[in-house]
Design an enzyme around this catalytic site. Structure first.
Site, PDB file in Angstrom:
ATOM      1  N   GLY A  11       0.806  -1.216   0.000  1.00 60.00           N
ATOM      2  CA  GLY A  11       0.000   0.000   0.000  1.00 60.00           C
ATOM      3  C   GLY A  11       0.836   1.261   0.000  1.00 60.00           C
ATOM      4  O   GLY A  11       2.067   1.221  -0.142  1.00 60.00           O
ATOM      5  N   ASP A  34       1.182  -9.295   1.480  1.00 62.06           N
ATOM      6  CA  ASP A  34      -0.027  -8.594   1.011  1.00 62.06           C
ATOM      7  C   ASP A  34      -0.924  -9.647   0.361  1.00 62.06           C
ATOM      8  O   ASP A  34      -0.527 -10.817   0.280  1.00 62.06           O
ATOM      9  CB  ASP A  34       0.340  -7.465   0.012  1.00 62.06           C
ATOM     10  N   TYR A 140     -14.816   3.613   9.444  1.00 62.69           N
ATOM     11  CA  TYR A 140     -13.362   3.654   9.616  1.00 62.69           C
ATOM     12  C   TYR A 140     -13.006   4.158  11.016  1.00 62.69           C
ATOM     13  O   TYR A 140     -12.168   3.592  11.703  1.00 62.69           O
ATOM     14  CB  TYR A 140     -12.792   4.573   8.541  1.00 62.69           C
TER      15      TYR A 140
HETATM   16  N1  LIG Z   1      -2.328   6.666   4.028  1.00 62.22           N
HETATM   17  C1  LIG Z   1      -2.813   7.490   4.944  1.00 62.22           C
HETATM   18  O1  LIG Z   1      -2.955   8.700   4.706  1.00 62.22           O
HETATM   19  C2  LIG Z   1      -3.165   6.961   6.311  1.00 62.22           C
HETATM   20  C3  LIG Z   1      -3.541   7.874   7.304  1.00 62.22           C
HETATM   21  C4  LIG Z   1      -3.877   7.394   8.572  1.00 62.22           C
HETATM   22  C5  LIG Z   1      -3.808   6.035   8.843  1.00 62.22           C
HETATM   23  N2  LIG Z   1      -3.438   5.169   7.854  1.00 62.22           N
HETATM   24  C6  LIG Z   1      -3.416   3.738   8.175  1.00 62.22           C
HETATM   25  O2  LIG Z   1      -2.197   3.138   7.769  1.00 62.22           O
HETATM   26  C7  LIG Z   1      -2.426   1.777   7.364  1.00 62.22           C
HETATM   27  C8  LIG Z   1      -1.890   1.566   5.962  1.00 62.22           C
HETATM   28  O3  LIG Z   1      -2.496   2.502   5.098  1.00 62.22           O
HETATM   29  P1  LIG Z   1      -2.117   2.668   3.558  1.00 62.22           P
HETATM   30  O4  LIG Z   1      -2.394   4.092   3.214  1.00 62.22           O
HETATM   31  O5  LIG Z   1      -0.806   2.092   3.260  1.00 62.22           O
HETATM   32  O6  LIG Z   1      -3.286   1.797   2.900  1.00 62.22           O
HETATM   33  P2  LIG Z   1      -3.441   1.299   1.377  1.00 62.22           P
HETATM   34  O7  LIG Z   1      -4.903   1.210   1.094  1.00 62.22           O
HETATM   35  O8  LIG Z   1      -2.586   2.098   0.463  1.00 62.22           O
HETATM   36  O9  LIG Z   1      -2.822  -0.168   1.461  1.00 62.22           O
HETATM   37  C9  LIG Z   1      -3.451  -1.200   2.162  1.00 62.22           C
HETATM   38  C10 LIG Z   1      -2.876  -2.518   1.677  1.00 62.22           C
HETATM   39  O10 LIG Z   1      -3.560  -3.567   2.362  1.00 62.22           O
HETATM   40  C11 LIG Z   1      -3.774  -4.613   1.446  1.00 62.22           C
HETATM   41  N3  LIG Z   1      -4.928  -5.418   1.897  1.00 62.22           N
HETATM   42  C12 LIG Z   1      -6.247  -5.145   1.763  1.00 62.22           C
HETATM   43  N4  LIG Z   1      -6.974  -6.152   2.286  1.00 62.22           N
HETATM   44  C13 LIG Z   1      -6.083  -7.043   2.780  1.00 62.22           C
HETATM   45  C14 LIG Z   1      -6.222  -8.299   3.439  1.00 62.22           C
HETATM   46  N5  LIG Z   1      -7.435  -8.837   3.688  1.00 62.22           N
HETATM   47  N6  LIG Z   1      -5.096  -8.957   3.815  1.00 62.22           N
HETATM   48  C15 LIG Z   1      -3.871  -8.435   3.560  1.00 62.22           C
HETATM   49  N7  LIG Z   1      -3.676  -7.270   2.911  1.00 62.22           N
HETATM   50  C16 LIG Z   1      -4.775  -6.582   2.536  1.00 62.22           C
HETATM   51  C17 LIG Z   1      -4.025  -3.948   0.111  1.00 62.22           C
HETATM   52  O11 LIG Z   1      -3.743  -4.833  -0.976  1.00 62.22           O
HETATM   53  C18 LIG Z   1      -3.052  -2.760   0.184  1.00 62.22           C
HETATM   54  O12 LIG Z   1      -1.802  -3.064  -0.418  1.00 62.22           O
HETATM   55  C19 LIG Z   1      -3.925   1.555   7.540  1.00 62.22           C
HETATM   56  O13 LIG Z   1      -4.183   1.014   8.813  1.00 62.22           O
HETATM   57  C20 LIG Z   1      -4.495   2.952   7.473  1.00 62.22           C
HETATM   58  O14 LIG Z   1      -5.732   3.042   8.143  1.00 62.22           O
HETATM   59  C21 LIG Z   1      -3.118   5.603   6.598  1.00 62.22           C
END
Ligand SMILES: NC(=O)c1ccc[n+]([C@@H]2O[C@H](COP(=O)([O-])OP(=O)(O)OC[C@H]3O[C@@H](n4cnc5c(N)ncnc54)[C@H](O)[C@@H]3O)[C@@H](O)[C@H]2O)c1
Length: 315
Positions: A11, A34, A140
């Site tokens: 991600g 992933d 969320y």
């Molecule tokens: N990016 C942001 O701005 C942000 C801000 C606050 C919190 N977060 C948190 O950080 C974490 C990562 O966020 P991100 O932005 O990298 O998310 P993203 O959506 O870019 O990536 C999430 C990844 O999880 C994988 N995924 C989905 N379902 C899955 C499953 N069942 N099993 C295994 N993998 C699975 C997807 O293929 C993807 O690669 C999350 O908990 C998110 O809530 C992100």
């Protein structure tokens, strides 16, 4: 030396975190996982397919590689979770519970991010304190508050070394964001480079916290390396670098691309989510307990975003 399993590693955060962790701890000590495959990450070091709703599979991979740390990133983000709330509950809560259980059984250090989405309309909007009212109105947010509590519970009840931050909207140029409410603050840079204009789905004047990805990655490493004796809070530390609204990004971009034009076509769903979140959170507890500090303000970040995206476009 740590040996780390990362879930959701392809991600927006994971794809850059993997590279950083491998540069610190060695390629073979960082196991990227992933539900889909990326050749570049897989060629650099160990990669395994792991669905976080399958606890046995997480356990097996963690055991096979003899990891001592799990960084749990797999989740559905705010806007996606609002489209499919039941699925979001299953992945966000089921996945967290499963990885926490594996951490308990194998005695692993544990990291997972919460979010500014863990706050709600009744939370104080300015200088939002570390410990405050949290009544979020999105699936969320419900997941994130429950997750914060669950991580605290696993520390207090079972002694699992859980740690975490509340990330603001993260801005990066390597991997596109995965369906969050702050995604506009990434899209605006790509559109500025490609078309010199952007139509924002978030309304003028809507402030939210943001951070450039290098600061977010530094924060994860710093918190995981922090002396546990100094941690009064363990999970869900407020951290932020920038409080901004769409016009702030436009002004920062216009310093480099004067003809850049910002227009608005507000999406009521994402605008509603944004309005339920704080304007500016207070990160002073993270600074006091483990030395959190952000290096990028909006101007420094904008310069780097525009340079990196332009060089990708001109390849
Ligand atoms: N990016 C942001 O701005 C942000 C801000 C606050 C919190 N977060 C948190 O950080 C974490 C990562 O966020 P991100 O932005 O990298 O998310 P993203 O959506 O870019 O990536 C999430 C990844 O999880 C994988 N995924 C989905 N379902 C899955 C499953 N069942 N099993 C295994 N993998 C699975 C997807 O293929 C993807 O690669 C999350 O908990 C998110 O809530 C992100």
């Amino acid at each position: 030396m740590k040996k780390i399993l990362v879930t959701g590693a392809l991600g927006q955060i994971g794809s850059e975190l993997i590279t950083k962790l491998r540069s610190i701890y060695g390629d073979s000590n960082v196991i990227a996982t992933d539900i889909r495959v990326d050749n570049q990450i897989a060629e650099q070091g160990p990669f395994e397919l792991v669905d976080v709703t399958d606890e046995q599979r997480i356990f097996q991979v963690a055991k096979d590689y003899q990891v001592d740390t799990v960084m749990h990133l797999a989740a559905l983000l705010s806007a996606t979770a609002e489209k499919m709330p039941k699925r979001a509950w299953d992945i966000n809560m089921g996945g967290l519970m499963n990885t926490l259980e594996v951490a308990r059984e194998l005695n692993l250090q544990f990291f997972t991010p919460s979010s500014i989405g863990a706050f709600g309309p009744s939370t104080p909007k300015d200088n939002t304190p570390q410990d405050t009212l949290q009544r979020p109105t999105t699936m969320y947010g419900v997941n994130k508050v429950s997750g914060e509590l669950l991580c605290d519970y696993y520390f207090q009840r079972f002694g699992v070394d859980t740690r975490g931050v509340r990330f603001p909207g993260l801005i990066s140029y390597v991997t596109p964001p995965g369906g969050g409410t702050t995604d506009y603050a990434v899209e605006i840079y790509y559109e500025a480079v490609n078309n010199k204009s952007y139509t924002s789905y978030i309304a003028e004047g809507t402030y939210m916290d943001m951070m450039f990805m290098p600061d977010a990655l530094d924060a994860i490493v710093q918190l995981m390396e922090a002396d546990p004796a100094k941690l009064i809070h363990r999970n869900a530390f407020n951290i932020s670098a920038i409080s901004a609204e769409p016009m702030d990004f436009a002004r920062a971009i216009q310093a480099h691309i004067p003809e850049f034009n910002l227009t608005f076509n507000v999406d009521p769903i994402r605008q509603g989510i944004a309005e339920s979140w704080p304007n500016r959170i207070d990160s002073s507890v993270a600074t006091a307990e483990w030395g959190f500090k952000a290096n990028y303000d909006i101007d420094r970040m904008t310069k780097e975003m525009l340079e990196k995206i332009s060089s990708k476009v001109n390849l």
